[in-house]
Design an enzyme around this catalytic site. Structure first.
Site, PDB file in Angstrom:
ATOM      1  N   LYS A 206       0.852  -1.192   0.000  1.00 50.60           N
ATOM      2  CA  LYS A 206       0.000   0.000   0.000  1.00 50.60           C
ATOM      3  C   LYS A 206       0.886   1.239   0.000  1.00 50.60           C
ATOM      4  CE  LYS A 206      -3.838  -1.896   2.729  1.00 50.60           C
ATOM      5  NZ  LYS A 206      -4.923  -1.817   1.724  1.00 50.60           N
TER       6      LYS A 206
ATOM      7  N   ARG B 285     -10.009 -11.802   1.353  1.00 54.31           N
ATOM      8  CA  ARG B 285     -10.844 -12.835   0.748  1.00 54.31           C
ATOM      9  C   ARG B 285     -10.140 -14.192   0.733  1.00 54.31           C
ATOM     10  NH1 ARG B 285     -11.339  -9.407  -4.680  1.00 54.31           N
ATOM     11  NH2 ARG B 285     -11.180  -7.788  -3.068  1.00 54.31           N
TER      12      ARG B 285
END
Ligand code: BES
Ligand code: MN
Ligand code: ZN
Length: 510
Positions: A284, A358
């Site tokens: 990030k 996920r």
């Protein structure tokens, strides 16, 4: 922990450091809310005009402190805004009471005892005030020196309000006692979830989170099973292993189960527990990392909900699954382009290591499905797209069952949590086709929150009712505190999950 009592005393006669009264926005200025009649009397019926002179209008969250007149035992009156006064005959909304009590409790940080003389027409009103006060009476001081320990006077005010007395209603009534006990258990566990979320990632690791679950399990008679990194690798948990392998703090899968001998239903709750999300090799950018200790908020909510169900002795089985890992870049980290074989056997090409939630959830959902629960609800700070769509106070609800999604939305509404139902448009799954594996972990940018839901759906066992709560917005509060919401971890979704368990126990669902 803040102590809570239901008091039979009158507002003017109870000994407390501050007496909280409600003020609502009337058509012609502030009006004193029911519950404060005795106080108004001590002001010769002029409390509303005194408040108006002080600039109060009765808006939501507004706090006005004034010295108490003679005839009122507490030295200070704290008038808290309730927002627009309800139409004649209608009571105040539960969430308005919860927030007002929270604002008052926050404003009373540093004092010992607050007496709450807010409008109480029912046990539910008393419950809302109790919840709001206990959630407002929260502070995370574990990393502050000299706070709240009496050694450093100037900082002591950040210690939360120590005692809450709720006035009004029928405090001797069984129903009132029951809601007070429920509010205490619920708020304590929400505050526990907040503590976990606020704890920095150098101290909250998958291992220490699992240890906290084990300790709580012992305390509350829960079954706790922990799979460590070796067991996960051996068991074929490719999602958890793949996400966790870049970190010096290896992953864990925790099962924390509450069972009731007479339970007819089992609800499985699956929580995303990324103790830190750096993004991994798909790192990030600066500005997106600072709050990523919050990426285990789903697991914290699940943990708190299971413990609350146990403390309340609900007649339903609630199984929590905490998918714990730290997502870090390193020489051992999963690379963009790697293919993982998931616990279900499906293969996933990891095109973006920042779509890690996920992956860990998929394994936990498959594992949870093996036990054939009546429903699975997963909770996750899953996508930035959800924050773009719904803002920072509302979580999204997706499901493979329209009625279940509607029920969850209604339950969230009932307990005062903002949520919104969202679709799972089948065509977005095609965006996650991989040229070499069964599935890729990311698709196009559009509908990113829904695509994440569709990805998870691929791992839900055949025929099992499932819902996905994306709490990326409300899990961690960064702007100014309001109501019972502080900066930092909020405990979002716990109230909804606990009510879901209660409704399931009562046979109200499915
Ligand atoms: N943990 C983040 C999502 C998030 C964002 C939570 C903001 C809380 C606040 C998640 O793991 C993530 O990085 N998602 C990516 C997915 C993308 C790569 C498909 C995102 O939303 O950008
Ligand atoms: Mn991520
Ligand atoms: Zn994440």
């Amino acid at each position: 922990m803040t102590a809570l009592t239901l008091s039979t005393s009158g507002a003017a006669t109870l000994r407390a450091d501050a007496l909280v009264v409600g003020v609502a926005k009337g058509p012609k200025g502030p009006v004193v809310a029911p519950g404060a009649e005795a106080v108004d009397k001590a002001f010769d019926g002029k409390l509303a005009s005194v408040l108006e002179t002080l600039g109060a209008v009765g808006g939501e969250g507004e706090v006005t402190k004034l010295p108490a007149p003679s005839g009122v035992k507490a030295p200070v009156i704290l008038a808290v805004g309730l927002g627009t006064a309800p139409a004649k005959g209608d009571g105040f909304d539960g969430e308005a009471l919860r927030r007002a009590a929270g604002s008052a409790a926050r404003a009373l940080a540093g004092t010992k005892k607050g007496a709450f003389a807010l409008p109480v027409e029912s046990a539910a009103d008393a419950a809302a005030i109790a919840e709001g006060a206990l959630l407002g009476a929260y502070a995370f001081n574990a990393y502050r020196n000299g706070n709240g320990n009496g050694k450093n006077g100037k900082d002591d005010k950040s210690a939360p309000l120590a005692e809450v007395a709720i006035l009004g209603g029928k405090p001797r009534d069984k129903a009132y006692k029951a809601v007070a006990d429920r509010a205490i258990a619920l708020a304590e566990e929400i505050n526990r979830a907040r503590d976990l979320i606020n704890t920095p990632s150098n101290d909250l690791t998958p291992k220490s989170f699992a240890a906290a679950a084990q300790a709580a399990g012992k305390e509350h008679g829960l079954t706790v099973e922990v799979l460590d990194e070796k067991a996960l690798a051996k068991g074929g948990y490719g999602g958890l292993t793949g996400v966790g392998q870049g970190s010096a703090n290896p992953p864990r899968l925790v099962k924390i189960a509450y069972t009731h001998a007479k339970a007819k239903k089992t609800v499985a709750l699956v929580g995303k527990g990324i103790t830190y999300d750096s993004g991994g090799i798909s790192l990030k950018p600066a500005g997106h990392n600072e709050t990523m200790k919050c990426d285990m908020s789903g697991a914290a909510a699940v943990f708190a909900s299971v413990v609350t169900a146990a403390r309340l002795g609900l007649q339903v089985n609630v199984t929590g699954w905490l998918a714990l890992a730290e997502n870090m870049p390193s020489g051992t980290a999963t690379r963009p382009g790697d293919v993982l074989t998931m616990y279900s056997g499906k293969t996933v090409e990891v095109l973006n290591t920042d779509a890690e939630g996920r992956l860990v959830l998929a394994d936990a959902i498959t594992r949870a499905s093996e036990e054939k629960p009546d429903a699975i609800v997963d909770v996750a700070t899953l996508t930035g797209a959800m924050v773009v769509a719904l803002g920072d106070r509302t979580f999204g609800i997706m499901s493979n069952d329209d009625a279940f999604r509607a029920s969850l939305h209604e339950i969230a509404d009932e307990v005062g949590e903002q949520s919104w139902p969202l679709p799972l448009p089948a065509e977005l799954l095609k965006g996650m086709d991989s040229p070499i594996a069964d599935l890729a972990n990311v698709g196009g940018r559009m509908g990113g929150g829904l695509a994440a839901g569709l990805f998870l759906q691929e791992f839900v066992g055949e025929g099992i009712t499932w819902a996905h709560l994306d709490i990326a917005g409300p899990a961690f509060h960064e702007s100014a505190p309001y109501g019972y919401t502080h900066k930092g971890g909020t405990g979002s979704s716990v109230r909804t999950l606990v009510r879901l368990a209660e409704r399931t126990a009562a046979g109200d669902l499915g």
